[in-house]
Design an enzyme around this catalytic site. Structure first.
Site, PDB file in Angstrom:
ATOM      1  N   SER A 118      -3.787   2.267  13.145  1.00 35.51           N
ATOM      2  CA  SER A 118      -4.094   3.514  12.448  1.00 35.51           C
ATOM      3  C   SER A 118      -5.468   3.461  11.770  1.00 35.51           C
ATOM      4  O   SER A 118      -6.250   4.412  11.845  1.00 35.51           O
ATOM      5  CB  SER A 118      -3.003   3.826  11.416  1.00 35.51           C
ATOM      6  N   LYS A 123      -7.076  -6.536   5.089  1.00 35.24           N
ATOM      7  CA  LYS A 123      -6.929  -7.026   3.715  1.00 35.24           C
ATOM      8  C   LYS A 123      -5.911  -8.163   3.704  1.00 35.24           C
ATOM      9  O   LYS A 123      -4.731  -7.939   3.991  1.00 35.24           O
ATOM     10  CB  LYS A 123      -6.484  -5.888   2.794  1.00 35.24           C
ATOM     11  N   SER A 171      -7.901   3.983   0.712  1.00 41.61           N
ATOM     12  CA  SER A 171      -8.295   4.723   1.921  1.00 41.61           C
ATOM     13  C   SER A 171      -7.217   4.660   2.991  1.00 41.61           C
ATOM     14  O   SER A 171      -7.336   3.901   3.953  1.00 41.61           O
ATOM     15  CB  SER A 171      -9.595   4.125   2.475  1.00 41.61           C
ATOM     16  N   ALA A 192      -5.372   5.556   6.267  1.00 42.49           N
ATOM     17  CA  ALA A 192      -5.860   6.070   7.547  1.00 42.49           C
ATOM     18  C   ALA A 192      -5.404   7.502   7.783  1.00 42.49           C
ATOM     19  O   ALA A 192      -6.149   8.312   8.357  1.00 42.49           O
ATOM     20  CB  ALA A 192      -5.372   5.163   8.679  1.00 42.49           C
ATOM     21  N   LYS A 195      -3.542  -6.703  -4.048  1.00 45.56           N
ATOM     22  CA  LYS A 195      -2.890  -5.449  -4.452  1.00 45.56           C
ATOM     23  C   LYS A 195      -1.689  -5.142  -3.562  1.00 45.56           C
ATOM     24  O   LYS A 195      -0.732  -4.485  -3.990  1.00 45.56           O
ATOM     25  CB  LYS A 195      -3.886  -4.289  -4.458  1.00 45.56           C
ATOM     26  N   SER A 230       1.863   4.298   2.071  1.00 45.36           N
ATOM     27  CA  SER A 230       1.740   2.849   1.876  1.00 45.36           C
ATOM     28  C   SER A 230       2.893   2.093   2.527  1.00 45.36           C
ATOM     29  O   SER A 230       4.049   2.221   2.117  1.00 45.36           O
ATOM     30  CB  SER A 230       1.696   2.523   0.380  1.00 45.36           C
ATOM     31  N   ARG A 231       2.580   1.285   3.523  1.00 47.62           N
ATOM     32  CA  ARG A 231       3.621   0.487   4.184  1.00 47.62           C
ATOM     33  C   ARG A 231       4.129  -0.615   3.265  1.00 47.62           C
ATOM     34  O   ARG A 231       5.291  -1.008   3.353  1.00 47.62           O
ATOM     35  CB  ARG A 231       3.080  -0.078   5.488  1.00 47.62           C
ATOM     36  N   VAL A 286       2.541  -3.514  10.431  1.00 49.68           N
ATOM     37  CA  VAL A 286       2.311  -4.774   9.727  1.00 49.68           C
ATOM     38  C   VAL A 286       2.278  -4.519   8.221  1.00 49.68           C
ATOM     39  O   VAL A 286       1.561  -3.643   7.743  1.00 49.68           O
ATOM     40  CB  VAL A 286       0.985  -5.421  10.170  1.00 49.68           C
ATOM     41  N   GLU A 321       1.024  -6.089   5.174  1.00 52.53           N
ATOM     42  CA  GLU A 321       0.098  -7.162   4.841  1.00 52.53           C
ATOM     43  C   GLU A 321       0.521  -7.954   3.610  1.00 52.53           C
ATOM     44  O   GLU A 321       0.256  -9.151   3.502  1.00 52.53           O
ATOM     45  CB  GLU A 321      -1.308  -6.585   4.618  1.00 52.53           C
TER      46      GLU A 321
END
Length: 334
Positions: free
Chosen positions: A11, A104, A134, A136, A187, A250-251, A275, A277
């Protein structure tokens, strides 16, 4: 107008390819697995549904082709794949190519930042990093966004700033590469905690506390490692932390929410379908806190929830019941 290759068509990579194309650049988008689907559909149907990829963006699965002519390259693969992708790129990278990392994370086995990894695998390149709040999904829709870019040379940062910047994508520069990368990586771990609190049914007060104290943990570690405190007050620090802890896109927050709802880690990751992160960065963050002897209680509790099956509600309670502390120990009493 510049020739730019984007390596990684998830993305974020796709959104940045669109942004750079709209800025008037010649863009090539490389994907290891999804090039044929992107060529057929001209759309990332799973990760950016409804966002069309213009015919003017060239799509390839051939890495050598993607690195044959660019004046700059954007490395947009997930952090866990940064090293192996950089190693694959290395034979085709010309001297001095500017490579912008937009993932990240911190490598768990070495505790290296992603730009450090890129420089180790591709020593003849100039590595830089783009970070900030930011998502996507919003950048691809041209919603106003601000980021920060960092490189070792001011001229490199300013060159890349000009490539990315447009009326809806504002880009600042900073010399603090370490601070930018640490803020972006850590974060995500705090966002897992914030999402978990949401999943448990806690309120805005809880989330505000996690964001604020999480930023304090990140800043303590970053300064101890040599980064500047000011960086963590900016876009790649508190800005990125706020959006990742609060956004529906936000995943990391979503994975944390599912953990708070009682999902196992594996089931939460399966449900997110992308994913996460923060899961990769959590162990690295704990190792860094131990190496630099910095207390990071939120990071510690996230690791226990993720990898030691500690109930999320107990983790929150243990954070609340810690010994009494002073919030600003650097300030003297009169």
């Amino acid at each position: 107008m510049a020739k730019i290759s984007v390596l990684g068509a998830g993305s974020w990579g796709t959104a940045l390819a669109l942004l750079l194309y709209e800025n008037g650049h010649q863009v090539m988008l490389w994907s290891h697995h999804e090039a044929s689907m992107l060529l057929e559909k001209r759309e990332h149907v799973l990760k950016l549904p409804g966002v069309k990829i213009p015919e003017g963006i060239r799509i390839t699965a051939d890495m050598e082709e993607s690195l044959r002519e660019p004046e700059a390259a954007v490395l947009a693969v997930p952090s866990a794949y940064t090293r192996q992708t950089a190693a694959r790129m290395a034979p085709y990278v010309r001297d001095g190519l500017k490579i912008v990392n937009v993932a990240k994370g911190i490598e768990e086995s070495t505790l290296m930042t992603l730009t450090d990894i890129i420089e180790e695998e591709i020593p003849n390149c100039e590595a830089a990093v783009l970070s900030g709040p930011s998502h996507a999904e919003e950048v691809s829709r041209q919603l106003p966004t601000s980021c920060v870019i960092s490189a070792k040379k001011q001229s490199t940062a300013e060159y890349l700033q000009a490539i990315f910047m447009n009326p809806v994508f504002r880009v600042y520069t900073t010399p603090d590469m370490l601070g930018v990368e640490l803020g972006g990586a850590l974060k995500n771990v705090i966002a897992l905690a914030a999402g978990t609190a949401d999943g448990l049914g806690y309120g805005d007060n809880t989330k505000a506390a996690l964001i604020t104290r999480g930023m304090a943990e990140i800043t303590r570690l970053g300064v101890k490692m040599g980064a500047r405190a000011e960086t963590f007050y900016g876009l790649s620090g508190i800005g990125d932390l706020i959006v990742t802890c609060a956004s529906v896109h936000s995943r990391n927050r979503k994975a944390g929410y599912l953990l708070g709802q009682g999902f196992t880690l594996q089931k939460a990751l399966d449900e997110v379908h992308m994913v996460v992160e923060g899961v990769y960065s959590a162990k690295a963050a704990k190792k860094l806190s131990e190496k630099y002897e910095v207390q990071m209680p939120i990071i510690d509790e996230v690791n226990k929830v993720l990898f030691e099956d500690k109930p999320a509600s107990e983790a929150v309670m243990d954070l609340m019941l810690r010994d009494k502390k002073v919030e600003t120990p650097m300030l003297p009493w009169e």
